[in-house]
Enzyme design. Structure first.
Site, short mmCIF file in Angstrom:
data_model
loop_
_atom_site.label_atom_id
_atom_site.label_comp_id
_atom_site.label_asym_id
_atom_site.label_seq_id
_atom_site.Cartn_x
_atom_site.Cartn_y
_atom_site.Cartn_z
N CYS A 1 -3.64 -1.05 -2.09
CA CYS A 1 -4.04 0.46 -2.16
C CYS A 1 -5.07 0.80 -3.32
CB CYS A 1 -2.78 1.00 -2.60
SG CYS A 1 -2.77 3.00 -3.01
N ASP B 1 0.74 -1.10 0.10
CA ASP B 1 -0.08 0.14 0.00
C ASP B 1 0.73 1.31 -0.07
OD1 ASP B 1 -2.34 1.54 0.22
OD2 ASP B 1 -2.39 1.68 2.42
N SER B 2 0.23 2.36 -0.21
CA SER B 2 1.12 3.64 -0.21
C SER B 2 1.50 3.89 1.15
CB SER B 2 0.08 4.72 -0.78
OG SER B 2 -1.07 4.82 0.26
N HIS C 1 -8.22 3.48 4.34
CA HIS C 1 -8.26 4.05 5.63
C HIS C 1 -9.56 4.30 6.11
CE1 HIS C 1 -4.18 5.65 4.38
NE2 HIS C 1 -4.11 6.14 5.77
N CYS D 1 -11.00 2.99 -0.04
CA CYS D 1 -9.72 3.31 0.61
C CYS D 1 -9.48 2.64 1.55
CB CYS D 1 -9.68 4.78 0.68
SG CYS D 1 -8.32 5.61 1.45
N GLU E 1 -5.95 9.02 9.76
CA GLU E 1 -4.39 9.13 10.32
C GLU E 1 -4.30 9.75 11.67
OE1 GLU E 1 -1.04 9.52 7.88
OE2 GLU E 1 -1.73 7.40 6.80
#
Lengths: 274, 274
Positions: free
Chosen positions: B74, B11-12, B188, B186, B154
């Site tokens: 990702c 993932d990024s 996140h 996503c 985050e």
């Protein structure tokens, strides 16, 4: 050194355009070459090692243009990488955004209580309190990392209810310390100035690095006899970016809505370890 | 191919740990090698060219471990780079997070109106509507890029008033279209699920890619006879990152608060163009 050489300036992304804009207003006769590392933005949540490495690659790129001065428009690089760059590129003149902001803040404060907001990298470097203490050990510095303000500014949420709520969340504890001066320690924050002003009220001075940095660049060039005063020709700033997504182009117009800027893409390399 | 070979996943940044966690629960006998590109995170606001270039470098790193399958955790890379990786690394099996989410959403929707939220890169790729249309042309897909949700997740603002206000700002127009299913496009977003649930109400199904992707990985390994069923030994996931700032370590614990993970730093190289 030739007066006609350009001013080099760089930032992690497009935020540094607030400084370019200011420099261009203040010194319209100067050529400006800007580099924004949009392929790796943001820096403020990354480590000192990575930030230094990226700053070195960018400086290697900028010195191809033989700039008479290099402005580190990024507060995270200014905090963590200025000395590193000065030792790696001795003979080159670097201007960071930290010291000019500190000097401005010290001029404005009356009660000697200064607040600083910035990215996690900038704040955890401790560079602001350290520089303040060197100049005036009686001044108290209160810091707060504000990681959500960069994305808010980039998305254009300049002065919404949500923006003010997030700013309050970060800044209220600084106001409790009765600061009378607040350093906006990130090139993105001037975009949020209206909202920040509403949160802090009218009695707190807001220090925007772009003004103080522009003035310092002008002073240094004057002192060295390198100011290009031929204002008859007004060069258009040349802006290099490591990535140019359409998305970021839209964001850029929030920083500087000027149509004639020269925009180019360039890829920065790393030593292939892997 | 040897069953004992690891599963590669990338993932990024750290978001993909939601998928690693799920895979580890579902397939406790499998070795997992993860790469998170924390030195260049985020990807979702960058261009397709840069995203593909980064994905290729990461894949070059992961194939050193000769993984039996590579999971593209990702969504931005899944949307823009899956075909590119498959052509560059022919013979390797890639699993992206888009198709499993779409199949799940099609199973859940009753009124054939599906919403998708994701990064600007994921949404502008048009990959979700394109895959849905191929499978069921009667289904309507309504998309919305939500760039502020990654920084909110985050920073740990999982379920605050501000978080819900921002989610409403993005999602209200999808609710106006009477979607009954929403894909969290996503890695996140599962961290914000509680807040998203409050905004969308109880009648909208939320599709989290990690579940569907984990199930698909298991199915493919079963089909190929590559499932490592020796559950007596439970390997600890090995996590590589391109940067390890203290700051990101704190964030990581929000994704997966497990102390025994093996964490390593590795630097990815680029061809030096400059």
């Amino acid at each position: 050194m030739n007066k006609k050489l350009p001013i080099g300036i760089f930032d992690s992304g497009i935020g540094g355009l607030t400084v370019v804009k200011r420099l261009n207003q203040l010194l319209p006769g100067e050529k400006i070459v800007y580099f924004g590392d949009t392929a790796r933005v943001p820096y403020g949540t990354k480590s000192a090692d990575i930030i230094k490495q990226y700053a070195m690659q960018i400086t290697n790129f900028l010195i191809r243009f033989d700039p008479k001065i290099i402005v580190i428009a990024c507060h995270s690089v200014s905090s963590l990488g200025t000395q590193f760059l000065e030792s790696r590129f001795s003979g080159r003149t670097f201007i960071d955004v930290i010291e000019p902001s500190v000097l401005d803040a010290l001029r404005f404060t009356r009660n000697k209580r200064i607040g600083v907001i910035g990215t996690p990298a900038t704040i955890s470097s401790g560079m602001y309190p350290s520089i303040v203490r060197k100049i005036d050990s009686e001044v108290q510095v209160y810091q707060k990392p504000c990681p959500l303000l960069v994305p808010l500014a980039e998305e254009g949420w300049f002065d919404t209810d949500v923006t003010r709520a997030i700013i309050s969340h970060y800044i209220d504890e600084l106001l409790d310390k009765q600061i009378d001066t607040l350093i906006l320690g990130c090139t993105h924050y001037p975009l949020l100035e209206k909202a920040i002003r509403k949160v802090v009220g009218s009695s707190v001075s807001l220090i925007d690095a772009s003004g103080a940095t522009g003035t310092k660049v002008k002073q240094i060039l004057e002192t060295k006899g390198l100011l290009n005063t031929k204002h008859s020709k007004k060069p258009v700033p040349v802006l290099y970016f490591s990535d140019l997504p359409e998305y970021r182009g839209q964001i850029m117009s929030r920083f500087w809505n000027r149509k004639d800027l020269i925009i180019k893409k360039v890829r920065l390399g790393e030593d292939p370890d892997v």
